[in-house]
Design a protein around this motif. Structure first.
Motif, PDB file in Angstrom:
ATOM      1  N   LEU A   8     -30.600  28.156 -10.770  1.00 17.89           N
ATOM      2  CA  LEU A   8     -29.186  28.435 -10.519  1.00 17.89           C
ATOM      3  C   LEU A   8     -28.870  29.854 -10.975  1.00 17.89           C
ATOM      4  O   LEU A   8     -29.362  30.304 -12.017  1.00 17.89           O
ATOM      5  CB  LEU A   8     -28.296  27.444 -11.284  1.00 17.89           C
ATOM      6  N   VAL A   9     -28.075  30.543 -10.203  1.00 16.62           N
ATOM      7  CA  VAL A   9     -27.579  31.864 -10.594  1.00 16.62           C
ATOM      8  C   VAL A   9     -26.211  31.689 -11.230  1.00 16.62           C
ATOM      9  O   VAL A   9     -25.313  31.096 -10.626  1.00 16.62           O
ATOM     10  CB  VAL A   9     -27.497  32.819  -9.390  1.00 16.62           C
ATOM     11  N   VAL A  10     -26.044  32.176 -12.468  1.00 14.21           N
ATOM     12  CA  VAL A  10     -24.774  32.067 -13.196  1.00 14.21           C
ATOM     13  C   VAL A  10     -24.237  33.471 -13.446  1.00 14.21           C
ATOM     14  O   VAL A  10     -24.958  34.326 -13.962  1.00 14.21           O
ATOM     15  CB  VAL A  10     -24.965  31.329 -14.535  1.00 14.21           C
ATOM     16  N   VAL A  21     -23.732  27.300 -20.969  1.00  9.36           N
ATOM     17  CA  VAL A  21     -24.290  26.675 -19.768  1.00  9.36           C
ATOM     18  C   VAL A  21     -25.181  25.526 -20.215  1.00  9.36           C
ATOM     19  O   VAL A  21     -26.039  25.704 -21.089  1.00  9.36           O
ATOM     20  CB  VAL A  21     -25.092  27.690 -18.932  1.00  9.36           C
ATOM     21  N   ARG A  22     -24.944  24.375 -19.644  1.00 15.11           N
ATOM     22  CA  ARG A  22     -25.711  23.192 -20.032  1.00 15.11           C
ATOM     23  C   ARG A  22     -26.356  22.573 -18.810  1.00 15.11           C
ATOM     24  O   ARG A  22     -25.736  22.428 -17.758  1.00 15.11           O
ATOM     25  CB  ARG A  22     -24.811  22.172 -20.727  1.00 15.11           C
ATOM     26  N   LEU A  43     -27.475  26.614 -23.261  1.00 20.13           N
ATOM     27  CA  LEU A  43     -27.690  28.034 -23.505  1.00 20.13           C
ATOM     28  C   LEU A  43     -26.344  28.724 -23.625  1.00 20.13           C
ATOM     29  O   LEU A  43     -25.416  28.423 -22.877  1.00 20.13           O
ATOM     30  CB  LEU A  43     -28.470  28.681 -22.353  1.00 20.13           C
ATOM     31  N   ASN A  44     -26.252  29.656 -24.576  1.00 22.12           N
ATOM     32  CA  ASN A  44     -25.065  30.499 -24.685  1.00 22.12           C
ATOM     33  C   ASN A  44     -25.396  31.851 -24.059  1.00 22.12           C
ATOM     34  O   ASN A  44     -26.309  32.557 -24.508  1.00 22.12           O
ATOM     35  CB  ASN A  44     -24.660  30.675 -26.152  1.00 22.12           C
ATOM     36  N   LEU A  45     -24.682  32.205 -22.999  1.00 20.78           N
ATOM     37  CA  LEU A  45     -24.927  33.442 -22.274  1.00 20.78           C
ATOM     38  C   LEU A  45     -23.790  34.421 -22.531  1.00 20.78           C
ATOM     39  O   LEU A  45     -22.615  34.045 -22.502  1.00 20.78           O
ATOM     40  CB  LEU A  45     -25.037  33.168 -20.767  1.00 20.78           C
ATOM     41  N   SER A  46     -24.152  35.657 -22.776  1.00 21.59           N
ATOM     42  CA  SER A  46     -23.164  36.702 -23.003  1.00 21.59           C
ATOM     43  C   SER A  46     -23.096  37.619 -21.791  1.00 21.59           C
ATOM     44  O   SER A  46     -24.061  37.744 -21.031  1.00 21.59           O
ATOM     45  CB  SER A  46     -23.524  37.524 -24.248  1.00 21.59           C
TER      46      SER A  46
END
Length: 703
Positions: A8-10, A21-22, A43-46
């Motif tokens: 997946l592209v976030v 994102v889980r 995941l924690n994405l910045s």
């Protein structure tokens, strides 16, 4: 059984800053199949972005010769930027955001570049050291006034008064410039968060104290601002350039106390028990506290009142106040009276005089809930008849029936909430039971950084820091450290605090050369017991990429090569290290020898080899961490090596000595200087005088 992959592209925008994102997976076997649990990872994405300077930091600084100066270059970016300073275009060794220059002796331009994988920005700072020149005045002009030096001003900064109007705090500030000549050339500038808001010249011509006054507003949205007053003596384009002098004040938004939660409540305790009441409020300046008991002042002046051995009901009030206002909270503490009624004589049986008592069952006995989620708890009793039952609470709502009381809240956001179920039976003592609620919150952000600046060196000790922001409860937290996919250490946090707080864990490492570009990360896990989520809530940091410096290392060792006369021979030297090592050959020069470079290899080529090319060729690899050497020995084919030539005279001398000793021994035996008598010959045959004389003479000759 297979491994299934989903991609997946976030997108994460700068406005979002950071997102969680889980990925959840569940085995679904239809309505009649077993229900399997959901498994997930988070995941924690910045939001990633190139470095940006916090302020426009390009500037011009004037300093006197011999002074020290410290330059800063502060930038934000994700990943965090790395810094490189240059002085007049030449790289400096400093790689932090601050450059300290000791004993400045000449003007220069200092440039700082902040960069990460997404881009870079550069700021220039011109440091000017004015030349001090002395010009002799003509005799006719040598008056005291003409020779009077200019005085550099000093700045004093202070707050005259403050006022609060709604959400705006008004500060009346005074900037005093102490004695300077001529004062008409004093330029005063006011800054708010590095933005100029006022500039003014003062008119006086003698050394005076010049004052400038300004009103600065700070709103609750701003929270805090930095105000700076600068003064500079300006003597025109042909006069000396004097330095800027300044003072800075940090101003906060002022406001009356505000309670963190709605803390007015009703508490039921049994006689003789202890109770602790809290009264937590925020305000600037920080509030002072005053407690009263039934309207009478108590001695306690902190935000907590401890009541030992409660013996009667009372109303406790706490007032939090500062110069801008006050707020009051009331807490009713109720101590139920225990009454005993004597039974008639006809009923005076042991059974009739035994108190019936009561029991309370709270379902579920413990609740684990995420901050902001709903909660529902049921309270029931086995007592056959009750006087009264219900819940004591400061938030939510309750439904009461004959034998149960139901309490719920749609959105639990009070960290101190402790609902109490109570039952007053007709006979016996009252019963109370406090609901066990564990309110948790996953971290807003988890990040890893190094406590020491700059890259690491292999074999040295370093510390990494894992910062976990806004997590609760901290005592249920464990922090796992990873290098790539290997678990290094698990840190169990022991701090007891039910409200969100920032937590730090550290890891000490001794990196090896193989750790260069390894990914270090930490993961925060909340272990909330058997009634918590099946998989502990987690939050992981972005990886910290380790830069490890290590000494050079050769891929091969010392070697020996044969030279064929008039033939060509080639050999090379290369080494691995960080930073990349410098390769250098040490050898005896020759006209038919050429040294070339290909990449990180140094190659020596000998054309039409001769005996003059035989010998040792030493390769040295050096970087800032250390150096190593290896040797290539060239030996001419069909001729004795140079090493053998050195040992040949010594070998010949040893052979000559051995031959000489052998000849000497053989000669003595052959001439018969000594006579021996056989054991079979019983007669005495003495050695003759002539023989003895010859023997002595032979010995003398030998000597």
């Amino acid at each position: 059984p297979v491994n299934t992959s989903s991609v997946l592209v976030v997108n994460v925008t700068r406005d979002e800053n950071a997102v969680e994102v889980r990925c959840e997976a569940q085995l679904e076997l239809g309505p009649h199949g077993p229900q399997h649990p959901v498994v997930s990872q988070t995941l924690n994405l910045s939001a990633l972005y190139a470095p940006e300077f916090r302020t426009n930091q390009s500037r011009h600084i004037i300093v006197n010769e011999g002074e020290d100066v410290s330059l800063t270059c502060e930038a934000d970016g994700i990943p965090p930027p790395k810094y490189q300073w240059t002085i007049n275009g030449i790289d400096a060794l400093e790689t932090s955001d601050t450059l300290k220059i000791i004993n400045v002796n000449k003007s220069a331009t200092y440039s700082c570049t902040a960069s990460n994988k997404h881009g870079n920005v550069t700021v220039n700072v011109s440091v000017d050291v004015p030349e001090v020149t002395t010009t002799a005045a003509p005799a006719a002009m040598a008056s005291p006034q003409a020779l009077t030096p200019q005085e550099i001003p000093e700045v004093l900064f202070s707050i005259i008064s403050t006022d609060v109007q709604g959400t705006v705090s008004r500060y009346l500030l005074q900037c005093v410039v102490v004695g300077a000549t001529p004062a008409e050339n004093i330029l005063v500038k006011w800054y708010k968060n590095d933005v100029i808001i006022k500039s003014v010249h003062e008119p006086a011509r003698t050394p005076v104290n010049t004052s400038s006054v300004l009103v600065v507003n700070v709103t609750r949205d701003e929270n805090a601002v930095e105000v700076r007053c600068e003064a500079q003596l300006e003597l025109g384009p042909h006069g000396p350039q004097h330095p800027v002098v300044s003072q800075t004040l940090n101003l906060s938004a002022l406001y009356a106390p505000e309670f963190r939660t709605n803390q007015s409540r009703h508490i039921i305790v049994n006689e003789g028990e202890d109770v602790s009441l809290t009264c937590e409020a925020d305000g600037i300046p920080p509030p002072k506290y005053q407690w009263t008991i039934n309207g009478i002042d108590a001695l306690e002046t902190s935000d907590t009142l401890k009541i030992i051995n409660v013996n009667k009901s009372a109303t406790y009030s706490c007032t939090a106040s500062n110069k801008h206002g006050n707020v009051t909270v009331n807490v009713s503490v109720d101590v139920p009276e225990v009454t005993t009624t004597a039974a008639p004589a006809a009923m005076a049986s042991p059974q009739a005089l035994t108190p019936q008592g009561c029991s309370i069952t709270v379902t579920p006995p413990e609740v684990v809930v995420k901050f902001g989620d709903p909660v529902a708890i049921n309270c029931s009793t086995a007592a056959t008849t009750t006087f009264r039952m219900g819940w004591e609470y400061s938030a939510g709502k309750a439904t009461v029936n004959n034998s149960y009381a139901f309490w719920k809240i749609d959105k639990l956001e009070d960290w101190t909430l402790q609902p109490i179920c109570y039952v007053y039976p007709d006979i016996g003592s009252p019963c109370i039971e406090t609901a066990s609620i564990i309110l948790y919150q996953t971290p807003d952000l988890v990040s890893v950084s190094a406590l020491e600046d700059g890259p690491m060196e292999a074999g040295s000790t370093y510390r990494l820091k894992c910062d976990i922001y806004n997590v609760a409860p901290a005592h249920n937290l464990s922090v796992k450290w990873y290098r790539d996919n290997t678990t290094l250490y698990t840190d169990h946090i022991t701090t007891y605090d039910v409200t969100p707080r920032n937590v730090t864990s550290s890891l000490t490492i001794t990196p090896l050369r193989s750790d260069h570009r390894s990914l270090f990360r930490c993961k925060a896990e909340l272990h909330l017991g058997p009634r918590g989520p099946e998989l502990p809530p987690t939050a992981a940091s972005a990886p910290f990429v380790a830069t490890v410096l290590y000494a050079p290392e050769f891929k091969e060792g010392n070697i020996s090569k044969e030279l064929t006369p008039d033939r060509d021979v080639t050999f090379d030297c290369s080494a691995e290290g960080n930073p990349d090592p410098e390769i250098k050959w040490i050898y005896k020069p020759a006209h038919n020898l050429k040294e070339t470079t290909e990449g990180r290899q140094k190659i020596i080529t000998v054309t039409a080899a001769t005996s003059a090319n035989a010998g040792f060729y030493i390769c040295v690899a050096t970087n800032k961490v250390g150096n190593v050497t290896r040797t290539v020995t060239l030996v001419m084919r069909g001729k004795t090596s140079s090493v053998f030539v050195y040992w040949l005279p010594i070998l010949l001398l040893v052979i000559i000595l051995l031959v000489g000793l052998y000849c000497l021994c053989h000669r003595r035996k052959k001439k018969g200087e000594y006579s021996f008598v056989s054991e079979s010959d019983k007669s005495s045959i003495p050695m003759t005088g002539s023989a003895a004389g010859k023997s002595q003479e032979g010995n003398q000759n030998n000597l």
